[in-house]
Design a protein around this motif. Sequence first.
Motif, PDB file in Angstrom:
ATOM      1  N   VAL A  62      54.731  26.643  34.184  1.00 27.96           N
ATOM      2  CA  VAL A  62      53.988  27.802  34.676  1.00 27.96           C
ATOM      3  C   VAL A  62      54.069  27.810  36.200  1.00 27.96           C
ATOM      4  O   VAL A  62      53.663  26.849  36.857  1.00 27.96           O
ATOM      5  CB  VAL A  62      52.511  27.760  34.232  1.00 27.96           C
ATOM      6  N   ILE A  63      54.605  28.884  36.746  1.00 24.97           N
ATOM      7  CA  ILE A  63      54.802  28.989  38.189  1.00 24.97           C
ATOM      8  C   ILE A  63      53.806  29.986  38.754  1.00 24.97           C
ATOM      9  O   ILE A  63      53.751  31.137  38.331  1.00 24.97           O
ATOM     10  CB  ILE A  63      56.239  29.437  38.521  1.00 24.97           C
ATOM     11  N   ALA A  64      53.007  29.537  39.696  1.00 22.45           N
ATOM     12  CA  ALA A  64      52.055  30.411  40.376  1.00 22.45           C
ATOM     13  C   ALA A  64      52.727  31.035  41.591  1.00 22.45           C
ATOM     14  O   ALA A  64      53.638  30.457  42.177  1.00 22.45           O
ATOM     15  CB  ALA A  64      50.825  29.617  40.803  1.00 22.45           C
ATOM     16  N   SER A  65      52.271  32.225  41.963  1.00 24.69           N
ATOM     17  CA  SER A  65      52.845  32.937  43.108  1.00 24.69           C
ATOM     18  C   SER A  65      51.764  33.146  44.153  1.00 24.69           C
ATOM     19  O   SER A  65      50.714  33.714  43.860  1.00 24.69           O
ATOM     20  CB  SER A  65      53.413  34.289  42.658  1.00 24.69           C
ATOM     21  N   LEU A  66      52.022  32.676  45.367  1.00 21.77           N
ATOM     22  CA  LEU A  66      51.045  32.760  46.452  1.00 21.77           C
ATOM     23  C   LEU A  66      51.640  33.523  47.623  1.00 21.77           C
ATOM     24  O   LEU A  66      52.713  33.190  48.115  1.00 21.77           O
ATOM     25  CB  LEU A  66      50.640  31.354  46.903  1.00 21.77           C
TER      26      LEU A  66
END
Length: 232
Positions: A62-66
């Motif tokens: 799961v890749i979070a985007s900031l």
Amino acid sequence: MHSLFEEQLVAEQMAAHRFIDSRINMDAEARSFFPESEIFEMGSGSYLQRLQQLKVELGVPVIASLNGVSPGGWTQHATELEQAGAEAAGARGLVLFNRFYQPDIDLEQLALSREVVLSTSAELPLRLHAMARLYNRTGMDMAASGGVHTGDDAAKAILSGATVVQLVSTVLQHGPAAFERLGGELTTRLASIGYQSLQEARGALSLDNVPDAGTWERLNYARLLHGWQSSR
């Protein structure tokens, strides 16, 4: 996951504080009506909770985007994402490229038109050029973002050096079935040109591996301009 925007979080927090705190002292008993704003959960809490849920429910990274705008915001929120279980917290990968905010002008209304314009395959070459030049030069994985709509698009990105591709516009247009369709198209295309795996194909046409490296260089653009002829 969708992007977490620092300025959006700050705006939400400030608006909530103004709404609650401005009413605390409206009369002598007002403090009993409103609790202090600090007890309300504001900011990235719901995003982090969703991230934790996805980590438990899914069998894929799961890749979070900031999207931060201040040095402190980047470090604070990146730490929160990493602690919540994000796979890509820290600088271990690059996304090429996020799209710029591009408001248009409505000449009839004389106002800004803020519509979401989905990508097309025509946006992919800019990503291919950057990935081909960066492949094996940063030590980081690269994700192609923007312009991947077909298996052929994905194959081009992999051959240029992409580790993965991101799909948004085509999923919004065609739904989750786009994942299976594109995966099948990619496998078929790579097999048809002699590659049996993504690893074998990755970077095969990058700057270091293409027979004529000049085709990826800026000088080739000048050659194309000088050699252009009208088709009329």
